[in-house]
Design an enzyme around this catalytic site. Structure first.
Site, PDB file in Angstrom:
ATOM      1  N   ARG A   1      26.937 -62.562   7.150  1.00 12.16           N
ATOM      2  CA  ARG A   1      25.854 -61.856   6.453  1.00 12.16           C
ATOM      3  C   ARG A   1      26.491 -61.176   5.258  1.00 12.16           C
ATOM      4  NH1 ARG A   1      21.061 -58.071   8.711  1.00 12.16           N
ATOM      5  NH2 ARG A   1      20.315 -60.190   9.101  1.00 12.16           N
TER       6      ARG A   1
ATOM      7  N   ASP B   1       7.588 -58.640   4.559  1.00  9.73           N
ATOM      8  CA  ASP B   1       8.948 -58.134   4.753  1.00  9.73           C
ATOM      9  C   ASP B   1       9.042 -56.801   3.996  1.00  9.73           C
ATOM     10  OD1 ASP B   1      11.688 -57.975   5.299  1.00  9.73           O
ATOM     11  OD2 ASP B   1      12.270 -59.551   3.896  1.00  9.73           O
TER      12      ASP B   1
HETATM   13  N1  NVA Z   1      14.709 -59.077   3.171  1.00  6.21           N
HETATM   14  C1  NVA Z   1      15.380 -58.199   4.091  1.00  6.21           C
HETATM   15  C2  NVA Z   1      15.481 -58.829   5.441  1.00  6.21           C
HETATM   16  C3  NVA Z   1      16.142 -57.999   6.494  1.00  6.21           C
HETATM   17  C4  NVA Z   1      16.323 -58.721   7.788  1.00  6.21           C
HETATM   18  C5  NVA Z   1      16.748 -57.833   3.551  1.00  6.21           C
HETATM   19  O1  NVA Z   1      17.411 -58.708   2.961  1.00  6.21           O
HETATM   20  O2  NVA Z   1      17.160 -56.689   3.677  1.00  6.21           O
HETATM   21  N1   CP Z   2      15.559 -59.802  10.981  1.00  5.52           N
HETATM   22  C1   CP Z   2      16.876 -59.512  10.904  1.00  5.52           C
HETATM   23  O1   CP Z   2      17.699 -60.286  10.425  1.00  5.52           O
HETATM   24  O2   CP Z   2      17.186 -58.300  11.456  1.00  5.52           O
HETATM   25  P1   CP Z   2      18.580 -57.526  11.350  1.00  5.52           P
HETATM   26  O3   CP Z   2      18.750 -57.084   9.925  1.00  5.52           O
HETATM   27  O4   CP Z   2      18.432 -56.371  12.304  1.00  5.52           O
HETATM   28  O5   CP Z   2      19.687 -58.453  11.753  1.00  5.52           O
END
Ligand code: NVA
Ligand code: CP
Length: 306
Positions: A102, A221
């Site tokens: 991530r 979102d």
């Molecule tokens: N669009 C959001 C999703 C979080 C799971 C982000 O990137 O923070």
């Molecule tokens: N939806 C999602 O990816 O949640 P987290 O940011 O908690 O991992």
């Protein structure tokens, strides 16, 4: 060797297999059946942004498959002290069997993958969130059957989730009605990914209520994604009308579902009565992250089984 860096990295045929496999793996989990196809395999999880669902679903999922995990963050590894991403990829992939990342820019995960000896999975970047859409579509199928030919209404930011929905629509044959405020539209080049956006799979609406009309699934979102916190105040003003409420749900089909990848901000992108209401499947959606990712990890390491 396959990586899963964006939704278009797998074919429609592979998705059909994964959705079937996720259902089988979920059933095993629900009936406490021991299933350890990844015994002695290790998943490295690299988090440069916060997470609850992604961390728990990958970590619990890997243990349930008989494997183990290593959890790294920017702050507690050399990644935060400017070790080149290529060097990190070479080292981490010599000691583990699979890597989940991530991070911020998609180019970072691409550079890592280019130097990795093992499959790399995108656990969210600024541009894409393929594991989430995998779970969302699996959840849709569980509740309503095939998503082919259906209409998804996306209300809110033209972000990583929106881009990935558009990629999925082009690949799996459904439509996405996208409504974003001006200035926050999706970037068609990003959304098109490897395969190119099919004009018939994506339509823009300036009015979110119009986007929801006749939809089979309404989804949204956060207004401010991770990494964009400096824009928070400006976004709060720009997105004020992009809050999924009862009126939007009423414009959708009577049996429309509501989804949100979470975390949610009630009173901002969604009203509490919608996310906590009868059409919402957000808890199934969150749980399904684990089941689909178990199917994905099994597929990337072992190919098709049974
Ligand atoms: N669009 C959001 C999703 C979080 C799971 C982000 O990137 O923070
Ligand atoms: N939806 C999602 O990816 O949640 P987290 O940011 O908690 O991992």
């Amino acid at each position: 060797m396959k990586h899963y860096l964006q939704f278009t990295d797998l074919t429609a045929d592979e998705y059909a297999y994964l959705f079937e496999r996720a259902a089988i793996i979920k059933k095993k989990f629900k009936s406490y059946e021991k299933y350890h196809p990844l015994a002695d395999r290790t998943l490295a999880m690299i988090f440069e942004k916060a997470s609850t669902r992604t961390r728990v679903s990958f970590e619990a999922g890997m243990y349930q498959l008989g494997g183990s995990v290593v959890h790294l963050t920017t702050g507690d590894s050399q990644l935060g002290r400017a070790e080149p991403i290529e060097d990190s990829a070479k080292v981490i992939s010599r000691m583990t069997d699979l890597v989940m990342i991530r991070t911020f820019e998609q180019t970072k995960i691409e550079r890592f993958a280019a130097h990795s000896r093992v499959p790399v999975i995108n656990g969210l970047t600024n541009e894409y969130h393929p594991c989430q859409i995998l779970a969302d579509i699996f959840t849709y199928i569980e509740h309503r059957g095939s998503i082919a030919g259906k209409t998804v209404a996306w209300v809110g930011d033209g972000n990583n989730m929106a881009n990935t929905w558009v990629q999925a629509a082009a690949l799996l044959g459904f439509k996405v009605n996208v409504s974003t405020p001006r200035g926050y539209e999706i970037d068609e080049k990003l959304a098109s990914g490897a395969q190119g956006v099919s004009a018939s799979s994506y339509q823009f609406y300036s009015n979110p209520l119009e986007a929801c009309k006749g939809a089979d699934l309404v989804t949204t979102d956060v207004w401010t994604s991770m990494g964009y916190e400096a824009e928070n105040e400006a976004r709060k003003k720009a997105f004020a009308d992009w809050c999924v409420d009862a009126e939007m749900m009423a414009a959708a089909k009577p049996d429309a579902l509501f989804m949100h990848c979470l975390p949610a901000h009630r009173g901002e992108e969604v009203e509490a009565e919608v996310i906590d209401g009868p059409q919402s499947v957000v808890w199934d959606e969150a749980e399904n992250r684990m089941h689909v990712q178990k199917a994905l990890m099994e597929y990337l390491l072992l190919g098709r089984v049974e």
